[in-house]
Design an enzyme around this catalytic site. Structure first.
Site, PDB file in Angstrom:
ATOM      1  CB  SER A 144     -45.630 -26.567  23.656  1.00 16.08           C
ATOM      2  OG  SER A 144     -45.553 -25.215  23.369  1.00 16.08           O
ATOM      3  CG  HIS A 165     -50.772 -25.947  20.706  1.00 14.07           C
ATOM      4  ND1 HIS A 165     -50.099 -26.827  19.904  1.00 14.07           N
ATOM      5  CD2 HIS A 165     -49.823 -25.149  21.264  1.00 14.07           C
ATOM      6  CE1 HIS A 165     -48.806 -26.580  19.988  1.00 14.07           C
ATOM      7  NE2 HIS A 165     -48.613 -25.575  20.796  1.00 14.07           N
ATOM      8  CD  GLU A 177     -51.883 -29.212  17.385  1.00 13.57           C
ATOM      9  OE1 GLU A 177     -51.413 -30.048  16.591  1.00 13.57           O
ATOM     10  OE2 GLU A 177     -51.347 -28.968  18.491  1.00 13.57           O
ATOM     11  CG  ASN A 215     -45.505 -28.778  19.532  1.00 12.60           C
ATOM     12  OD1 ASN A 215     -45.085 -28.271  18.500  1.00 12.60           O
ATOM     13  ND2 ASN A 215     -45.885 -28.066  20.579  1.00 12.60           N
TER      14      ASN A 215
HETATM   15  N1  CAA Z   1     -48.214  -9.821  12.350  1.00 12.62           N
HETATM   16  C1  CAA Z   1     -48.739  -9.792  11.109  1.00 12.62           C
HETATM   17  N2  CAA Z   1     -48.108 -10.262  10.028  1.00 12.62           N
HETATM   18  C2  CAA Z   1     -46.876 -10.781  10.199  1.00 12.62           C
HETATM   19  C3  CAA Z   1     -46.260 -10.865  11.454  1.00 12.62           C
HETATM   20  C4  CAA Z   1     -46.985 -10.347  12.557  1.00 12.62           C
HETATM   21  N3  CAA Z   1     -46.492 -10.385  13.810  1.00 12.62           N
HETATM   22  N4  CAA Z   1     -45.052 -11.456  11.303  1.00 12.62           N
HETATM   23  C5  CAA Z   1     -44.907 -11.724  10.002  1.00 12.62           C
HETATM   24  N5  CAA Z   1     -46.005 -11.320   9.340  1.00 12.62           N
HETATM   25  C6  CAA Z   1     -46.255 -11.446   7.904  1.00 12.62           C
HETATM   26  C7  CAA Z   1     -45.397 -10.488   7.091  1.00 12.62           C
HETATM   27  O1  CAA Z   1     -46.020  -9.237   6.958  1.00 12.62           O
HETATM   28  C8  CAA Z   1     -45.300 -11.218   5.766  1.00 12.62           C
HETATM   29  O2  CAA Z   1     -46.477 -11.032   5.006  1.00 12.62           O
HETATM   30  P1  CAA Z   1     -46.456 -11.024   3.398  1.00 12.62           P
HETATM   31  O3  CAA Z   1     -45.722 -12.258   2.969  1.00 12.62           O
HETATM   32  O4  CAA Z   1     -47.903 -11.025   3.007  1.00 12.62           O
HETATM   33  O5  CAA Z   1     -45.723  -9.779   3.052  1.00 12.62           O
HETATM   34  C9  CAA Z   1     -45.274 -12.682   6.165  1.00 12.62           C
HETATM   35  O6  CAA Z   1     -45.839 -12.737   7.475  1.00 12.62           O
HETATM   36  C10 CAA Z   1     -43.878 -13.267   6.198  1.00 12.62           C
HETATM   37  O7  CAA Z   1     -43.069 -12.476   7.070  1.00 12.62           O
HETATM   38  P2  CAA Z   1     -41.552 -12.095   6.728  1.00 12.62           P
HETATM   39  O8  CAA Z   1     -41.423 -11.678   5.297  1.00 12.62           O
HETATM   40  O9  CAA Z   1     -41.078 -11.136   7.759  1.00 12.62           O
HETATM   41  O10 CAA Z   1     -40.720 -13.384   7.028  1.00 12.62           O
HETATM   42  P3  CAA Z   1     -40.557 -14.748   6.267  1.00 12.62           P
HETATM   43  O11 CAA Z   1     -41.097 -14.753   4.896  1.00 12.62           O
HETATM   44  O12 CAA Z   1     -39.136 -15.055   6.474  1.00 12.62           O
HETATM   45  O13 CAA Z   1     -41.484 -15.726   7.150  1.00 12.62           O
HETATM   46  C11 CAA Z   1     -42.121 -16.994   9.040  1.00 12.62           C
HETATM   47  C12 CAA Z   1     -41.356 -15.768   8.537  1.00 12.62           C
HETATM   48  C13 CAA Z   1     -43.616 -16.798   8.793  1.00 12.62           C
HETATM   49  C14 CAA Z   1     -41.863 -17.057  10.531  1.00 12.62           C
HETATM   50  C15 CAA Z   1     -41.624 -18.266   8.282  1.00 12.62           C
HETATM   51  O14 CAA Z   1     -40.221 -18.352   8.363  1.00 12.62           O
HETATM   52  C16 CAA Z   1     -42.221 -19.539   8.835  1.00 12.62           C
HETATM   53  O15 CAA Z   1     -43.330 -19.922   8.513  1.00 12.62           O
HETATM   54  N6  CAA Z   1     -41.427 -20.238   9.690  1.00 12.62           N
HETATM   55  C17 CAA Z   1     -41.873 -21.483  10.324  1.00 12.62           C
HETATM   56  C18 CAA Z   1     -42.712 -21.152  11.527  1.00 12.62           C
HETATM   57  C19 CAA Z   1     -43.201 -22.378  12.219  1.00 12.62           C
HETATM   58  O16 CAA Z   1     -42.949 -23.516  11.851  1.00 12.62           O
HETATM   59  N7  CAA Z   1     -43.933 -22.140  13.311  1.00 12.62           N
HETATM   60  C20 CAA Z   1     -44.412 -23.199  14.182  1.00 12.62           C
HETATM   61  C21 CAA Z   1     -43.465 -23.353  15.348  1.00 12.62           C
HETATM   62  S1  CAA Z   1     -43.949 -24.640  16.454  1.00 12.62           S
HETATM   63  C22 CAA Z   1     -45.108 -23.941  17.429  1.00 12.62           C
HETATM   64  O17 CAA Z   1     -45.430 -22.783  17.319  1.00 12.62           O
HETATM   65  C23 CAA Z   1     -45.772 -24.830  18.428  1.00 12.62           C
HETATM   66  C24 CAA Z   1     -45.123 -24.972  19.766  1.00 12.62           C
HETATM   67  O18 CAA Z   1     -45.855 -25.317  20.704  1.00 12.62           O
HETATM   68  C25 CAA Z   1     -43.669 -24.822  19.982  1.00 12.62           C
HETATM   69  P1  NAD Z   2     -42.574 -16.391  26.625  1.00 16.31           P
HETATM   70  O1  NAD Z   2     -41.422 -16.718  27.498  1.00 16.31           O
HETATM   71  O2  NAD Z   2     -42.352 -15.561  25.406  1.00 16.31           O
HETATM   72  O3  NAD Z   2     -43.730 -15.660  27.465  1.00 16.31           O
HETATM   73  C1  NAD Z   2     -44.252 -16.145  28.659  1.00 16.31           C
HETATM   74  C2  NAD Z   2     -44.779 -14.942  29.444  1.00 16.31           C
HETATM   75  O4  NAD Z   2     -45.534 -15.422  30.548  1.00 16.31           O
HETATM   76  C3  NAD Z   2     -43.670 -14.052  29.985  1.00 16.31           C
HETATM   77  O5  NAD Z   2     -43.915 -12.713  29.552  1.00 16.31           O
HETATM   78  C4  NAD Z   2     -43.813 -14.169  31.516  1.00 16.31           C
HETATM   79  O6  NAD Z   2     -43.527 -12.979  32.194  1.00 16.31           O
HETATM   80  C5  NAD Z   2     -45.280 -14.547  31.649  1.00 16.31           C
HETATM   81  N1  NAD Z   2     -45.619 -15.257  32.878  1.00 16.31           N
HETATM   82  C6  NAD Z   2     -44.973 -16.308  33.435  1.00 16.31           C
HETATM   83  N2  NAD Z   2     -45.634 -16.714  34.548  1.00 16.31           N
HETATM   84  C7  NAD Z   2     -46.720 -15.887  34.685  1.00 16.31           C
HETATM   85  C8  NAD Z   2     -47.786 -15.788  35.624  1.00 16.31           C
HETATM   86  N3  NAD Z   2     -47.878 -16.626  36.666  1.00 16.31           N
HETATM   87  N4  NAD Z   2     -48.727 -14.827  35.442  1.00 16.31           N
HETATM   88  C9  NAD Z   2     -48.653 -13.979  34.390  1.00 16.31           C
HETATM   89  N5  NAD Z   2     -47.660 -14.039  33.462  1.00 16.31           N
HETATM   90  C10 NAD Z   2     -46.714 -14.970  33.609  1.00 16.31           C
HETATM   91  O7  NAD Z   2     -43.237 -17.789  26.237  1.00 16.31           O
HETATM   92  P2  NAD Z   2     -44.084 -18.160  24.934  1.00 16.31           P
HETATM   93  O8  NAD Z   2     -43.170 -18.616  23.871  1.00 16.31           O
HETATM   94  O9  NAD Z   2     -45.068 -17.075  24.674  1.00 16.31           O
HETATM   95  O10 NAD Z   2     -44.846 -19.473  25.459  1.00 16.31           O
HETATM   96  C11 NAD Z   2     -45.944 -19.383  26.340  1.00 16.31           C
HETATM   97  C12 NAD Z   2     -46.707 -20.705  26.342  1.00 16.31           C
HETATM   98  O11 NAD Z   2     -47.117 -21.018  25.001  1.00 16.31           O
HETATM   99  C13 NAD Z   2     -45.905 -21.922  26.821  1.00 16.31           C
HETATM  100  O12 NAD Z   2     -46.774 -22.805  27.468  1.00 16.31           O
HETATM  101  C14 NAD Z   2     -45.402 -22.526  25.512  1.00 16.31           C
HETATM  102  O13 NAD Z   2     -45.114 -23.894  25.622  1.00 16.31           O
HETATM  103  C15 NAD Z   2     -46.598 -22.282  24.619  1.00 16.31           C
HETATM  104  N6  NAD Z   2     -46.310 -22.223  23.174  1.00 16.31           N
HETATM  105  C16 NAD Z   2     -45.135 -21.672  22.734  1.00 16.31           C
HETATM  106  C17 NAD Z   2     -44.893 -21.609  21.372  1.00 16.31           C
HETATM  107  C18 NAD Z   2     -43.632 -21.014  20.830  1.00 16.31           C
HETATM  108  O14 NAD Z   2     -43.301 -21.233  19.650  1.00 16.31           O
HETATM  109  N7  NAD Z   2     -42.883 -20.247  21.606  1.00 16.31           N
HETATM  110  C19 NAD Z   2     -45.849 -22.073  20.463  1.00 16.31           C
HETATM  111  C20 NAD Z   2     -47.064 -22.610  20.957  1.00 16.31           C
HETATM  112  C21 NAD Z   2     -47.263 -22.688  22.333  1.00 16.31           C
END
Ligand code: CAA
Ligand code: NAD
Length: 309
Positions: A144, A165, A177, A215
């Site tokens: 991330s 990503h 990404e 991010n």
């Molecule tokens: N597999 C397949 N389909 C899935 C699924 C899965 N695991 N999870 C959800 N879905 C589908 C559902 O079937 C549903 O489909 P339909 O609308 O066609 O029926 C749809 O996705 C929406 O699901 P829900 O109705 O259960 O839930 P919701 O409408 O409340 O939406 C959400 C849930 C998609 C998570 C929505 O709240 C959302 O977009 N949230 C924001 C998520 C976001 O910003 N993500 C980025 C985070 S940052 C990141 O990831 C980067 C990082 O490095 C940290």
């Molecule tokens: P998570 O905690 O759900 O899962 C991480 C998994 O990695 C765990 O099951 C752990 O047992 C396993 N693990 C740790 N060290 C290991 C090793 N040496 N060998 C094998 N397995 C190992 O974490 P997550 O949310 O899936 O995030 C994973 C990566 O993806 C991180 O780098 C995070 O920054 C990135 N990421 C997270 C998100 C998010 O929304 N959570 C979105 C994009 C990217």
């Protein structure tokens, strides 16, 4: 492994290059991201080996993938439940699990890492796998926030290393990404770009800068929401409601923090503030640090800013 020749897609020159067609992939880390990527890759016809440290984690990952596929099938095969069951069975044939990363990568085209957000742990993983993976195999990190070049530096395949990503939840979020370091070859970049498209995603090209695009904008926004609450300027519930109803976001910042994982959010902030300590956008938060110290990582542990059943 197969190679395809085509025109360059990064716009640097017009000469023809080859890219690896990625068919067999190894995903290291079976958490929320790794399992989500495995689901999408298997459903689009790729052979996937999902690796984690313990068998019990992998059992949960497989259950999560099956659960995700059931949601897909409910829509895709609404009137044909038997075809839906057959679809899930066929997709699951593409998925195998392993706790032994070194043997899992033996005939892989791509090693995609989604383990804990820690530079040393990621370097140690890739450094070890570099010695055993096929020479054509591309390595990619789903980090991330960490510099891809720093992770790649543990390997001898800088030209075959990039960032991929994904976003949570992977089966739903359409973006990937694709990150090139200064050493990533055009062939590798194109292979990653084409792989993202083969998954049905829309790729964007990113530089190897902190947080890439999403991010770099999203994490400071979520941290600012925490600071707003720390200053007593709004409750978490009101801030979430405000951003959903006033800005049209599907989740408020606290809901999203819980969804992403507070441990991951803290790892991101700690990494960025270490590199740029004077930047107020990267200032640590006592509230976040306290929750993480208490093991409240969000949805995945049952409690973060909110409690989950
Ligand atoms: N597999 C397949 N389909 C899935 C699924 C899965 N695991 N999870 C959800 N879905 C589908 C559902 O079937 C549903 O489909 P339909 O609308 O066609 O029926 C749809 O996705 C929406 O699901 P829900 O109705 O259960 O839930 P919701 O409408 O409340 O939406 C959400 C849930 C998609 C998570 C929505 O709240 C959302 O977009 N949230 C924001 C998520 C976001 O910003 N993500 C980025 C985070 S940052 C990141 O990831 C980067 C990082 O490095 C940290
Ligand atoms: P998570 O905690 O759900 O899962 C991480 C998994 O990695 C765990 O099951 C752990 O047992 C396993 N693990 C740790 N060290 C290991 C090793 N040496 N060998 C094998 N397995 C190992 O974490 P997550 O949310 O899936 O995030 C994973 C990566 O993806 C991180 O780098 C995070 O920054 C990135 N990421 C997270 C998100 C998010 O929304 N959570 C979105 C994009 C990217």
């Amino acid at each position: 492994m197969a190679f395809v020749t085509h025109r360059l897609s990064r716009g640097f020159s017009s000469s023809a290059v080859r890219h690896v067609v990625i068919k067999n992939i190894t995903i290291i880390g079976g958490g929320q991201m790794g399992a989500g990527i495995a689901q999408v890759a298997a459903a689009t016809g790729h052979t996937v080996t999902l690796v984690d440290q313990h068998e019990n984690i992998l059992k949960k990952s497989v259950a999560g993938i099956e659960g995700g596929l059931k949601r897909v099938v409910k829509k895709m095969f609404a009137d044909k439940p038997e075809a839906g069951t057959a679809f899930i069975q066929n997709v699951m044939k593409n998925v195998s699990i392993s706790t032994d990363a070194a043997s899992a990568v033996q005939s892989t085209d791509l090693v995609l890492e989604a383990i804990v957000e820690n530079l040393k742990v990621k370097q140690s993983l890739f450094g070890g796998l570099d010695k055993v993976a096929p020479s054509h195999a591309i390595f990619a990190s789903n980090t991330s926030s960490l510099p891809i070049a720093d992770i790649a530096s543990a390997t001898g395949r800088l030209d075959r290393f990039g960032g991929l990503h994904f976003f949570n939840p992977v089966p739903v979020m359409k973006l990937v990404e694709v990150i090139a370091t200064s050493s990533t070859s055009q062939e590798t970049f194109d292979s990653l770009l084409n792989f993202s498209k083969a998954l049905g995603k829309t790729p964007v090209s990113c530089k190897d800068t902190p947080g890439f695009i999403v991010n770099r904008l999203l994490v400071p926004y979520m941290m600012e929401a925490i600071r707003l609450t720390e200053r007593g300027h709004g409750s978490r519930e009101d801030i979430d409601t405000a951003m959903k109803l006033g800005a049209g976001y599907p989740m408020g910042p606290f809901e999203l923090l819980d969804y992403v994982g507070l441990d991951t959010a803290k790892f991101i902030m700690d990494g960025w503030s270490a590199v740029d300590p004077g930047n107020p956008l990267f200032a640590p938060s006592e509230m976040l640090n306290k929750l993480v110290a208490e093991g409240k990582y969000g949805k995945k542990t049952g409690e973060g800013f909110y409690k989950y059943k």
